[in-house]
Design an enzyme around this catalytic site. Structure first.
Site, PDB file in Angstrom:
ATOM      1  N   GLY A  44       0.701  -1.333   0.111  1.00  0.00           N
ATOM      2  CA  GLY A  44      -0.078   0.054  -0.012  1.00  0.00           C
ATOM      3  C   GLY A  44       0.856   1.226   0.155  1.00  0.00           C
ATOM      4  O   GLY A  44       2.192   1.129   0.432  1.00  0.00           O
ATOM      5  N   GLN A  49       2.951  10.061   1.688  1.00  0.00           N
ATOM      6  CA  GLN A  49       4.170   9.602   2.014  1.00  0.00           C
ATOM      7  C   GLN A  49       5.064   9.840   0.917  1.00  0.00           C
ATOM      8  O   GLN A  49       6.043   9.675   0.801  1.00  0.00           O
ATOM      9  CB  GLN A  49       4.114   7.971   1.898  1.00  0.00           C
ATOM     10  CG  GLN A  49       3.700   7.234   3.139  1.00  0.00           C
ATOM     11  CD  GLN A  49       3.248   5.850   3.006  1.00  0.00           C
ATOM     12  OE1 GLN A  49       2.507   5.222   2.423  1.00  0.00           O
ATOM     13  NE2 GLN A  49       4.466   5.174   3.488  1.00  0.00           N
ATOM     14  N   CYS A  90       6.545  -0.505   7.517  1.00  0.00           N
ATOM     15  CA  CYS A  90       6.020   0.989   6.723  1.00  0.00           C
ATOM     16  C   CYS A  90       7.167   1.317   5.785  1.00  0.00           C
ATOM     17  O   CYS A  90       8.222   1.460   6.296  1.00  0.00           O
ATOM     18  CB  CYS A  90       5.347   2.074   7.729  1.00  0.00           C
ATOM     19  SG  CYS A  90       5.041   3.602   7.068  1.00  0.00           S
ATOM     20  N   LEU A  91       6.816   1.789   4.624  1.00  0.00           N
ATOM     21  CA  LEU A  91       7.844   2.240   3.581  1.00  0.00           C
ATOM     22  C   LEU A  91       8.445   3.554   4.315  1.00  0.00           C
ATOM     23  O   LEU A  91       9.644   3.819   3.781  1.00  0.00           O
ATOM     24  CB  LEU A  91       7.164   2.228   2.316  1.00  0.00           C
ATOM     25  CG  LEU A  91       6.675   0.957   1.504  1.00  0.00           C
ATOM     26  CD1 LEU A  91       6.206   1.402   0.324  1.00  0.00           C
ATOM     27  CD2 LEU A  91       8.114   0.039   1.182  1.00  0.00           C
ATOM     28  N   HIS A 132      -4.147   1.434   7.955  1.00  0.00           N
ATOM     29  CA  HIS A 132      -2.653   1.958   8.027  1.00  0.00           C
ATOM     30  C   HIS A 132      -2.470   3.083   7.148  1.00  0.00           C
ATOM     31  O   HIS A 132      -1.980   4.224   7.440  1.00  0.00           O
ATOM     32  CB  HIS A 132      -1.763   1.043   7.738  1.00  0.00           C
ATOM     33  CG  HIS A 132      -0.312   1.279   7.387  1.00  0.00           C
ATOM     34  ND1 HIS A 132       0.698   0.676   8.309  1.00  0.00           N
ATOM     35  CD2 HIS A 132       0.438   1.916   6.716  1.00  0.00           C
ATOM     36  CE1 HIS A 132       1.863   1.151   7.990  1.00  0.00           C
ATOM     37  NE2 HIS A 132       1.749   1.883   6.912  1.00  0.00           N
ATOM     38  N   GLU A 133      -3.117   3.118   5.763  1.00  0.00           N
ATOM     39  CA  GLU A 133      -3.100   4.093   4.533  1.00  0.00           C
ATOM     40  C   GLU A 133      -3.688   5.320   5.260  1.00  0.00           C
ATOM     41  O   GLU A 133      -3.516   6.254   5.149  1.00  0.00           O
ATOM     42  CB  GLU A 133      -3.385   3.574   3.517  1.00  0.00           C
ATOM     43  CG  GLU A 133      -2.878   2.397   3.049  1.00  0.00           C
ATOM     44  CD  GLU A 133      -1.072   2.426   3.166  1.00  0.00           C
ATOM     45  OE1 GLU A 133      -0.805   3.598   3.112  1.00  0.00           O
ATOM     46  OE2 GLU A 133      -0.664   1.447   3.142  1.00  0.00           O
ATOM     47  N   HIS A 136      -2.113   7.438   7.619  1.00  0.00           N
ATOM     48  CA  HIS A 136      -1.165   8.123   7.079  1.00  0.00           C
ATOM     49  C   HIS A 136      -1.680   9.658   6.394  1.00  0.00           C
ATOM     50  O   HIS A 136      -1.209  10.596   6.484  1.00  0.00           O
ATOM     51  CB  HIS A 136      -0.492   7.548   5.567  1.00  0.00           C
ATOM     52  CG  HIS A 136       0.525   6.838   5.975  1.00  0.00           C
ATOM     53  ND1 HIS A 136       1.658   6.939   6.611  1.00  0.00           N
ATOM     54  CD2 HIS A 136       0.934   5.617   5.604  1.00  0.00           C
ATOM     55  CE1 HIS A 136       2.589   6.117   6.726  1.00  0.00           C
ATOM     56  NE2 HIS A 136       2.199   4.958   6.040  1.00  0.00           N
TER      57      HIS A 136
END
Ligand code: GNR
Ligand code: NI
Length: 168
Positions: A44, A49, A90-91, A132-133, A136
Site C-alpha cells: 500500500g 508518503q 511501513c515504507l 494503516h493508509e 497516513h
C-alpha cells in the site's frame, strides 16, 4: 518513481486534503503512486508518503501484484468491536516491524479512478492496510499506536541508525 518521505519527516504529520474532483491530474498521481508502490515492494501507499497532500491511496495485496485498488477520499463507515493484532511495517519507517492492534473488520467507502463511489468490506491484511493508509492521510503512522515505552525505544534506535548514515 516518486521518492518516499522517511520518518520523522514533518511532512508525514500533515493532514491530507479531500479530493474535490477526480481529474486527469489525480489519475496521473495514482499511476505514479502505483509504480512507486510496486517498485518498493509495498502492499500500500498513501499520497502523504510521497509528499502529495491529497486523500489518495493505492493498495495491492495480491500475490501476483495484478489487483490494484484505488481509494480516493476513503472513509471507514463501520468497524468491528473485535480487534486483531498484526505485525506492521511501513515504507516510511524501513526496518521497523511492530505488532499493532486494530479493529478486525471494517466497512469502507471510497471513490475509484473514475470518481465513482464504491463500498467494500475488508478483513485480514486488507483491513490492516486500509487502516494503516488512512492513518497516513491523517498524518499519523503505526508508531502512534504503540506504547510510549516501545515508541521511545524505536525512536532511539532510528536516531542511532541516522547517526551512522552518511545521508545525515
Ligand atoms: O508494504 C507495507 N506492508 C505492510 C505490512 C503490514 C501492515 C501494513 C503494511 S503497509 C506497508 C506499505 C506502507 O507503508 N504503506 O503506507
Ligand atoms: Ni505506511
Amino acid at each position: 518513481m516518486l521518492s518516499i518521505l522517511q520518518y520523522p519527516d514533518p511532512r508525514l504529520f500533515r493532514k491530507a486534503e479531500t479530493v474535490l474532483e477526480v481529474t486527469n491530474q489525480v489519475r496521473e498521481i495514482v499511476l505514479h503512486m502505483a509504480e512507486t508502490m510496486y517498485k518498493s515492494a509495498g502492499i500500500g501507499l498513501a499520497a502523504t508518503q510521497v509528499n502529495i497532500q491529497k486523500r489518495i491511496v493505492v493498495i495491492d495485496i495480491s500475490e501476483a501484484k495484478n489487483n490494484l485498488l484505488v481509494l480516493i477520499n476513503p472513509k471507514i463507515i463501520w468497524n468491528s468491536n473485535k480487534s486483531k493484532t498484526f505485525q506492521e511495517g511501513c515504507l516510511s519507517i524501513p526496518g521497523i516491524y511492530e505488532k499493532v492492534t486494530r479493529p478486525e473488520s471494517i466497512f469502507c467507502k471510497a471513490l475509484d479512478n473514475n470518481g465513482h463511489e464504491y463500498e467494500f468490506n475488508a478483513e485480514g491484511i486488507l483491513s490492516v492496510c486500509v487502516q494503516h493508509e488512512i492513518d497516513h492521510l491523517e498524518g499519523t503512522v503505526f508508531l502512534d499506536h504503540l506504547s510510549k515505552l516501545k515508541r521511545n525505544r524505536i525512536e532511539n534506535k532510528l536516531k542511532k541508525i541516522a547517526t551512522h548514515s552518511s545521508l545525515s
